[in-house]
Motif scaffolding. Structure first.
Motif, short mmCIF file in Angstrom:
data_model
loop_
_atom_site.label_atom_id
_atom_site.label_comp_id
_atom_site.label_asym_id
_atom_site.label_seq_id
_atom_site.Cartn_x
_atom_site.Cartn_y
_atom_site.Cartn_z
N VAL A 1 -14.03 11.30 -2.61
CA VAL A 1 -12.81 11.99 -3.03
C VAL A 1 -12.33 11.38 -4.33
O VAL A 1 -12.07 10.18 -4.41
N ASP A 2 -12.21 12.21 -5.36
CA ASP A 2 -11.68 11.75 -6.65
C ASP A 2 -10.18 12.03 -6.70
O ASP A 2 -9.71 13.04 -6.17
N VAL A 3 -9.44 11.14 -7.34
CA VAL A 3 -8.02 11.35 -7.56
C VAL A 3 -7.81 11.48 -9.06
O VAL A 3 -8.24 10.63 -9.85
N ILE B 1 -13.42 21.77 -4.91
CA ILE B 1 -12.09 22.01 -4.36
C ILE B 1 -11.09 21.07 -5.02
O ILE B 1 -11.33 19.86 -5.10
N LEU B 2 -9.99 21.63 -5.49
CA LEU B 2 -8.90 20.86 -6.08
C LEU B 2 -7.71 20.95 -5.13
O LEU B 2 -7.26 22.05 -4.78
N ILE B 3 -7.21 19.80 -4.70
CA ILE B 3 -6.04 19.75 -3.82
C ILE B 3 -4.89 19.16 -4.64
O ILE B 3 -4.99 18.03 -5.13
N PHE B 4 -3.81 19.92 -4.79
CA PHE B 4 -2.67 19.47 -5.59
C PHE B 4 -1.51 19.10 -4.68
O PHE B 4 -1.00 19.91 -3.93
N ILE B 5 -1.13 17.84 -4.74
CA ILE B 5 0.01 17.30 -3.99
C ILE B 5 0.79 16.42 -4.98
O ILE B 5 0.18 15.71 -5.80
N PRO B 6 2.11 16.47 -4.96
CA PRO B 6 2.88 15.69 -5.94
C PRO B 6 2.54 14.20 -5.95
O PRO B 6 2.44 13.58 -7.01
N LEU C 1 -5.28 16.16 -7.00
CA LEU C 1 -4.48 16.11 -8.22
C LEU C 1 -3.06 15.69 -7.88
O LEU C 1 -2.43 16.27 -6.98
N VAL C 2 -2.56 14.66 -8.56
CA VAL C 2 -1.20 14.16 -8.33
C VAL C 2 -0.46 14.07 -9.67
O VAL C 2 -1.08 14.09 -10.73
#
Length: 120
Positions: free
Chosen positions: A54-56, A3-8, A38-39
């Motif tokens: 959790v990876d950033v 799962i990839l979560i994209f937040i600024p 993903l930021v």
């Protein structure tokens, strides 16, 4: 499942960032789920504690208005990976991820998540 979560950004101490970190931490507890946030950039650490699972990942973008095409390119390259779900947090994330998502032929699912306050 990936799962990839994209937040600024995760720098702010708001409800969106807290809810995103809570979701990522909860999902990472399952052994068969790999979670990546993903930021745009990682100038400073998250305002909320992230689990070890959790990876950033940073796009290394410092001015998304001037680097819009670079954002699109980097997200496109990333989405060619085998993520099962892409979660975009806030509408601004969708503005950057929809074109790359549309161009990839992967069978991943796009989830758009808007978090806001009705009182404002």
């Amino acid at each position: 499942m990936k799962i990839l979560i994209f937040i600024p950004s995760l720098i702010n101490k708001g409800g969106v960032e807290r809810a995103t970190v809570n979701l990522a931490n909860a999902l990472s507890k399952y052994p068969n789920i790999m979670v990546t946030i993903l930021v745009f950039n990682t100038e400073s650490e998250s305002s909320f504690k992230l689990s070890k699972g959790v990876d950033v990942l940073s796009l290394n973008i410092f001015d998304y208005k001037k680097q819009y095409l670079l954002v699109i390119k980097r997200i496109y390259q990333l989405l060619k990976s085998d993520y099962d779900f892409i979660i975009t947090v806030e509408t601004i994330s969708l503005l950057f991820s929809f074109i790359p998502y549309s161009l990839t032929r992967n069978k991943n699912k796009l989830v758009v998540w808007e978090h806001f306050n009705f009182k404002n």
